[in-house]
Design an enzyme around this catalytic site. Sequence first.
Site, PDB file in Angstrom:
ATOM      1  CG  HIS A  76      -2.146  -0.884   1.008  1.00  0.00           C
ATOM      2  ND1 HIS A  76      -3.427  -0.406   0.925  1.00  0.00           N
ATOM      3  CD2 HIS A  76      -2.249  -2.230   0.876  1.00  0.00           C
ATOM      4  CE1 HIS A  76      -4.273  -1.418   0.750  1.00  0.00           C
ATOM      5  NE2 HIS A  76      -3.578  -2.532   0.721  1.00  0.00           N
ATOM      6  CD1 TRP A 193       4.088 -14.997 -11.238  1.00  0.00           C
ATOM      7  CD2 TRP A 193       5.571 -13.487 -11.966  1.00  0.00           C
ATOM      8  NE1 TRP A 193       4.450 -15.350 -12.518  1.00  0.00           N
ATOM      9  CE2 TRP A 193       5.361 -14.454 -12.990  1.00  0.00           C
ATOM     10  CE3 TRP A 193       6.468 -12.445 -12.207  1.00  0.00           C
ATOM     11  CZ2 TRP A 193       6.024 -14.394 -14.211  1.00  0.00           C
ATOM     12  CZ3 TRP A 193       7.126 -12.391 -13.419  1.00  0.00           C
ATOM     13  CH2 TRP A 193       6.905 -13.356 -14.412  1.00  0.00           C
ATOM     14  CG  ASP A 223      -3.644 -20.959   1.435  1.00  0.00           C
ATOM     15  OD1 ASP A 223      -3.594 -20.716   2.658  1.00  0.00           O
ATOM     16  OD2 ASP A 223      -2.620 -21.112   0.748  1.00  0.00           O
TER      17      ASP A 223
END
Length: 362
Positions: A76, A193, A223
């Site tokens: 950010h 990536w 995940d």
Amino acid sequence: MNMVFGRLGVIVALAASQLGSAAVTMKRSVTCSGGQTTANEACCALFPVIDLIQQELFDGGECGEEAHSALRLSFHDAIGFSKNGVGGGADGSILAFNQTETQYPANDGIDDVTARQWPVFQKSGLSAGDFLHLAAAIGVGNCPGSPRLSYSFGRPPPTAAAPDGTVPLPTDTVADILARMSDAGFVAAEVIWLLASHSVAAAVSIFELLPSIPVSIPGTPFDSTPGTFDTQFFLEVLLKGTAFPGNGPQPGEVLSPLAGEMRLQSDFAFSQDPSTACFWQEAVNAQSFIMGKFQAAMAKMQVLGQTNLTDCSDVIPVPATFDSDIKYPASFSESDVQIACTTSAFPSLATVAGAAPTVSPV
């Protein structure tokens, strides 16, 4: 005879020249006062700061919420940059001017991160940019499987806040996000990536192309292996979704395949869009590949807008290794994969027996 000696003289001179060049290019090792070694004496000043960050920010070196947040903050900060001369890039402005930049819609939730880093930054003696991007390199390195990120030292203090509108939003289209990233100097493959960071991220502490999203289960991971930097994330984003974590859909969220797991709208869009689907699939079960690509993309990200820096990459701790193949979660197989790349075969993966797992918040 003279010709032979003449040739020998040329050979000897050439060999001496090559040896001399090698001696010049070899890195010299400097021993710091604490006993550590580095190729550049200026980098010795960073070892005490690394110890400070590990102890006071990362609970002794954990791959936890603070480490994830540090990685998010570095993105950010750095993406506040345009090739057209707007923004200071990786200058630490999001920390130094936190009262301004944390008010931007795309930086929702960043105020908690800057508040936690501020007192440690104050003790470090570094510029805001040097501190912030050092913390990111250390933090991701606490996660097994992560590449050892490069790090450069010597950023001057930032002079102004980055402009609003440089961080993409969760509901932006793939085209809009790629256009913003291209304006900062990144191609589509590099964007994918960089998203490898989501393998160690959660909804409340995330380095991403998106802001944090309010969820009813704090710490909802992306995940099933949030404590490991691996490619399980790239696989699970492709699996058919069935439910939302917590109390239902939030803006920027789509159905997830596993209970307790969140899938971001833009992650899924990247996995399906013709311009990025094959880059996404290429990362599945390709640990060494994605480590190298993430390392290179982050090296580029962490020096955006910066010049005349000193390479201090050798001070960054070496991450623990992870080299196991990923697997389909229990009850899933290739028939559950929403394959969007049609130019190459999907990787062959092992399956796990049993019922589908429930992912715990991190």
